[in-house]
Motif scaffolding. Sequence first.
Motif, PDB file in Angstrom:
ATOM      1  N   LEU A 312       0.833  -1.204   0.000  1.00 36.75           N
ATOM      2  CA  LEU A 312       0.000   0.000   0.000  1.00 36.75           C
ATOM      3  C   LEU A 312       0.867   1.254   0.000  1.00 36.75           C
ATOM      4  O   LEU A 312       1.790   1.400   0.801  1.00 36.75           O
ATOM      5  CB  LEU A 312      -0.893  -0.017   1.241  1.00 36.75           C
ATOM      6  CG  LEU A 312      -2.010   1.026   1.306  1.00 36.75           C
ATOM      7  CD1 LEU A 312      -3.044   0.774   0.226  1.00 36.75           C
ATOM      8  CD2 LEU A 312      -2.661   0.991   2.686  1.00 36.75           C
ATOM      9  N   GLU A 313       0.569   2.164  -0.896  1.00 33.89           N
ATOM     10  CA  GLU A 313       1.307   3.439  -0.974  1.00 33.89           C
ATOM     11  C   GLU A 313       0.694   4.415   0.030  1.00 33.89           C
ATOM     12  O   GLU A 313      -0.036   5.327  -0.326  1.00 33.89           O
ATOM     13  CB  GLU A 313       1.223   3.999  -2.403  1.00 33.89           C
ATOM     14  CG  GLU A 313       1.840   3.102  -3.459  1.00 33.89           C
ATOM     15  CD  GLU A 313       3.355   3.064  -3.386  1.00 33.89           C
ATOM     16  OE1 GLU A 313       3.963   4.132  -3.190  1.00 33.89           O
ATOM     17  OE2 GLU A 313       3.934   1.968  -3.509  1.00 33.89           O
ATOM     18  N   ASP A 314       1.024   4.198   1.302  1.00 37.39           N
ATOM     19  CA  ASP A 314       0.444   4.988   2.388  1.00 37.39           C
ATOM     20  C   ASP A 314       1.564   5.317   3.364  1.00 37.39           C
ATOM     21  O   ASP A 314       2.277   4.427   3.836  1.00 37.39           O
ATOM     22  CB  ASP A 314      -0.665   4.194   3.077  1.00 37.39           C
ATOM     23  CG  ASP A 314      -1.481   5.033   4.055  1.00 37.39           C
ATOM     24  OD1 ASP A 314      -0.872   5.774   4.844  1.00 37.39           O
ATOM     25  OD2 ASP A 314      -2.724   4.932   4.035  1.00 37.39           O
ATOM     26  N   ASP A 315       1.728   6.598   3.704  1.00 39.63           N
ATOM     27  CA  ASP A 315       2.824   6.987   4.586  1.00 39.63           C
ATOM     28  C   ASP A 315       2.367   7.204   6.032  1.00 39.63           C
ATOM     29  O   ASP A 315       3.063   7.840   6.825  1.00 39.63           O
ATOM     30  CB  ASP A 315       3.512   8.250   4.066  1.00 39.63           C
ATOM     31  CG  ASP A 315       2.598   9.478   4.072  1.00 39.63           C
ATOM     32  OD1 ASP A 315       1.404   9.330   4.417  1.00 39.63           O
ATOM     33  OD2 ASP A 315       3.076  10.572   3.724  1.00 39.63           O
ATOM     34  N   THR A 316       1.206   6.651   6.395  1.00 40.06           N
ATOM     35  CA  THR A 316       0.692   6.826   7.758  1.00 40.06           C
ATOM     36  C   THR A 316       1.627   6.293   8.838  1.00 40.06           C
ATOM     37  O   THR A 316       1.885   6.977   9.824  1.00 40.06           O
ATOM     38  CB  THR A 316      -0.696   6.156   7.897  1.00 40.06           C
ATOM     39  OG1 THR A 316      -1.624   6.802   7.040  1.00 40.06           O
ATOM     40  CG2 THR A 316      -1.201   6.258   9.333  1.00 40.06           C
ATOM     41  N   ARG A 373      -1.264  -5.278  -0.795  1.00 45.43           N
ATOM     42  CA  ARG A 373      -1.998  -4.032  -0.589  1.00 45.43           C
ATOM     43  C   ARG A 373      -3.185  -4.242   0.355  1.00 45.43           C
ATOM     44  O   ARG A 373      -3.496  -3.378   1.170  1.00 45.43           O
ATOM     45  CB  ARG A 373      -2.460  -3.471  -1.926  1.00 45.43           C
ATOM     46  CG  ARG A 373      -1.302  -2.920  -2.759  1.00 45.43           C
ATOM     47  CD  ARG A 373      -1.736  -2.460  -4.126  1.00 45.43           C
ATOM     48  NE  ARG A 373      -0.579  -1.979  -4.897  1.00 45.43           N
ATOM     49  CZ  ARG A 373      -0.605  -1.657  -6.172  1.00 45.43           C
ATOM     50  NH1 ARG A 373      -1.746  -1.781  -6.859  1.00 45.43           N
ATOM     51  NH2 ARG A 373       0.480  -1.227  -6.776  1.00 45.43           N
ATOM     52  N   ARG A 377      -3.631  -2.369   3.873  1.00 43.99           N
ATOM     53  CA  ARG A 377      -4.846  -1.639   4.280  1.00 43.99           C
ATOM     54  C   ARG A 377      -5.352  -2.144   5.631  1.00 43.99           C
ATOM     55  O   ARG A 377      -5.809  -1.354   6.467  1.00 43.99           O
ATOM     56  CB  ARG A 377      -5.932  -1.779   3.209  1.00 43.99           C
ATOM     57  CG  ARG A 377      -5.768  -0.835   2.020  1.00 43.99           C
ATOM     58  CD  ARG A 377      -7.001  -0.823   1.148  1.00 43.99           C
ATOM     59  NE  ARG A 377      -7.192  -2.094   0.465  1.00 43.99           N
ATOM     60  CZ  ARG A 377      -6.680  -2.398  -0.717  1.00 43.99           C
ATOM     61  NH1 ARG A 377      -5.928  -1.518  -1.357  1.00 43.99           N
ATOM     62  NH2 ARG A 377      -6.899  -3.568  -1.268  1.00 43.99           N
ATOM     63  N   ILE A 380      -3.187  -0.610   8.359  1.00 44.65           N
ATOM     64  CA  ILE A 380      -3.503   0.808   8.564  1.00 44.65           C
ATOM     65  C   ILE A 380      -4.847   0.952   9.274  1.00 44.65           C
ATOM     66  O   ILE A 380      -5.007   1.755  10.200  1.00 44.65           O
ATOM     67  CB  ILE A 380      -3.529   1.566   7.222  1.00 44.65           C
ATOM     68  CG1 ILE A 380      -2.157   1.526   6.540  1.00 44.65           C
ATOM     69  CG2 ILE A 380      -3.981   3.002   7.427  1.00 44.65           C
ATOM     70  CD1 ILE A 380      -1.068   2.253   7.287  1.00 44.65           C
ATOM     71  N   HIS A 400      -2.439  12.329  10.636  1.00 46.93           N
ATOM     72  CA  HIS A 400      -1.775  12.014   9.371  1.00 46.93           C
ATOM     73  C   HIS A 400      -0.781  10.878   9.546  1.00 46.93           C
ATOM     74  O   HIS A 400      -0.608  10.048   8.646  1.00 46.93           O
ATOM     75  CB  HIS A 400      -1.054  13.248   8.834  1.00 46.93           C
ATOM     76  CG  HIS A 400      -0.308  12.993   7.551  1.00 46.93           C
ATOM     77  ND1 HIS A 400      -0.923  12.532   6.407  1.00 46.93           N
ATOM     78  CD2 HIS A 400       1.008  13.108   7.250  1.00 46.93           C
ATOM     79  CE1 HIS A 400      -0.014  12.377   5.444  1.00 46.93           C
ATOM     80  NE2 HIS A 400       1.165  12.715   5.935  1.00 46.93           N
ATOM     81  N   VAL A 420       3.818  -1.765   3.553  1.00 47.30           N
ATOM     82  CA  VAL A 420       3.671  -0.306   3.583  1.00 47.30           C
ATOM     83  C   VAL A 420       5.024   0.341   3.257  1.00 47.30           C
ATOM     84  O   VAL A 420       5.694   0.910   4.133  1.00 47.30           O
ATOM     85  CB  VAL A 420       3.144   0.179   4.960  1.00 47.30           C
ATOM     86  CG1 VAL A 420       1.641  -0.008   5.049  1.00 47.30           C
ATOM     87  CG2 VAL A 420       3.838  -0.553   6.109  1.00 47.30           C
ATOM     88  N   SER A 423       6.171   3.894   4.485  1.00 42.71           N
ATOM     89  CA  SER A 423       6.243   4.199   5.910  1.00 42.71           C
ATOM     90  C   SER A 423       7.652   4.625   6.313  1.00 42.71           C
ATOM     91  O   SER A 423       8.619   4.405   5.580  1.00 42.71           O
ATOM     92  CB  SER A 423       5.824   2.979   6.729  1.00 42.71           C
ATOM     93  OG  SER A 423       6.691   1.883   6.448  1.00 42.71           O
TER      94      SER A 423
END
Length: 486
Positions: A312-316, A373, A377, A380, A400, A420, A423
């Motif tokens: 997942l392209e998520d920087d949380t 992915r 998710r 996250i 964020h 992730v 991250s």
Amino acid sequence: MPYHKCKCGLLLFWLLLHALPTWHHHAAAAPTEAHKLDQDVVQLRTRIAKEPGNPLLHLELATTLHKLNHLKPDGGRRISEAETAYRAALKSLGQQKSALYINVQGNLGALLLGGNQPEAAVAELQQALALAQQQDQPLHQYAGILFNLGKALTTVGNLSEAEDTYALAAAAAYGHDFGSYSKALAAKRSIEKAAAEQAAQVATAARQHFGKLQKLAFLKDAQLPQVTGSAEVQNLKQQDWIQRTDAVELVWLHFALFNYHHRSQNHDLAWQYLELGNRIMSALAPHDPALERSNLHHIKSIFTAPIFSGGLEDDTPIFVVGMPRSGSTLVEQMLASHSKVFAAGEDTALAPLTGELNQLLVKADIDHTKLLRRFGRRYIKRMRERVPPTTTWPDPKGPHRIVDKMLRNLWLVGYIQMLVPKSCIIHVARHPMDVALSCYCQPFGYSMSSLSWAWDLDSIAEQIEHSWELVKHWEVQLPGRVHTVL
């Protein structure tokens, strides 16, 4: 440097990956017991659907989820349901306001404290104790609630009030609740001389009692100041509050006496208490260095470049990893001081996902990119579920960034990269000698399954070597991915 994202040559990787163990940080938790509790939860949900007004069913569900969360943490997913069940039980018991009600509210406070909600925990624990006082209930029955209140007050920064609460907990527990007595003394920043002398008598009597166990027979030969001839010790030895407790509680008492003598600059005696406390833990929870070496070998063999990063392209997430006692809490607090950052604590949602992920990755007919992915998710989502709904954030969607401070995630950087890849990973480091001594002086009493190496200096040294070996491995395989803060 872009990471490799094609599937070429991945089949062998997935087959090797299948050999990895499941990475729960309570890895030694009995799987059969956890499985039994999972089944109990399913049955209790069914029974509650038929009898929604039965407070005992709600209470049983709450305590089962609470125990399961301790035995096999899953990122706090059970905490919300357990809280709901505790509150349902309290609502049904509301008119009675009995001793059971007080204990249930105390359990709720302990749950919230473990769920990274210390302010809410303080409120529940104080209400439970106020109710006990209104009813003139014997305070020793609620020594555990007092101890948890001390912990909660410490967490929110009310150190003076916490110190007074620990003292009250120890006084209430004496002669009744050995565990709360020992833990309260160990948690205090300072102990009065009279309290230390009393604790030494209790420790002597307890060593005489537990020295009868084969694995703790060495207690009979402990070279500590002996008061065995006193009537007080002989009287203590016969009291059932010592006889009915678990031997692990004796560890806390020895750490409390270590702290007292260390602050009194009686360093030789302090070290004797410290060494004996750790030896008791080592006997109760033996460390398996071969297992750790095997895990390290598997990781280094399997997670080699190029590491597939199609997640997942998520920087949380911000992962804070490394050895305990390295300053990770300070780093977490600094990060959480930002208005858009939430500190989720150490109950990670990552490790519980790895077992299921391993089983799916070996299947050749699965789209690995979609799978990674999906699990990204899930991770996250579970971490965002840890954010209290009452907290206000600049963005209506919530924080964020979320800090995951499960230090053991250093061993899971390969998974982090797959799930992730956007991250941030911060490795917190400190001088090895400082880390070793600090770990040895810290009573990780209820982390027996994951920190069994902490009871022996040689094992601590080996664990430090493992952590740096992993850091070097990730630096070679994923250059620049792990940021070390000294």
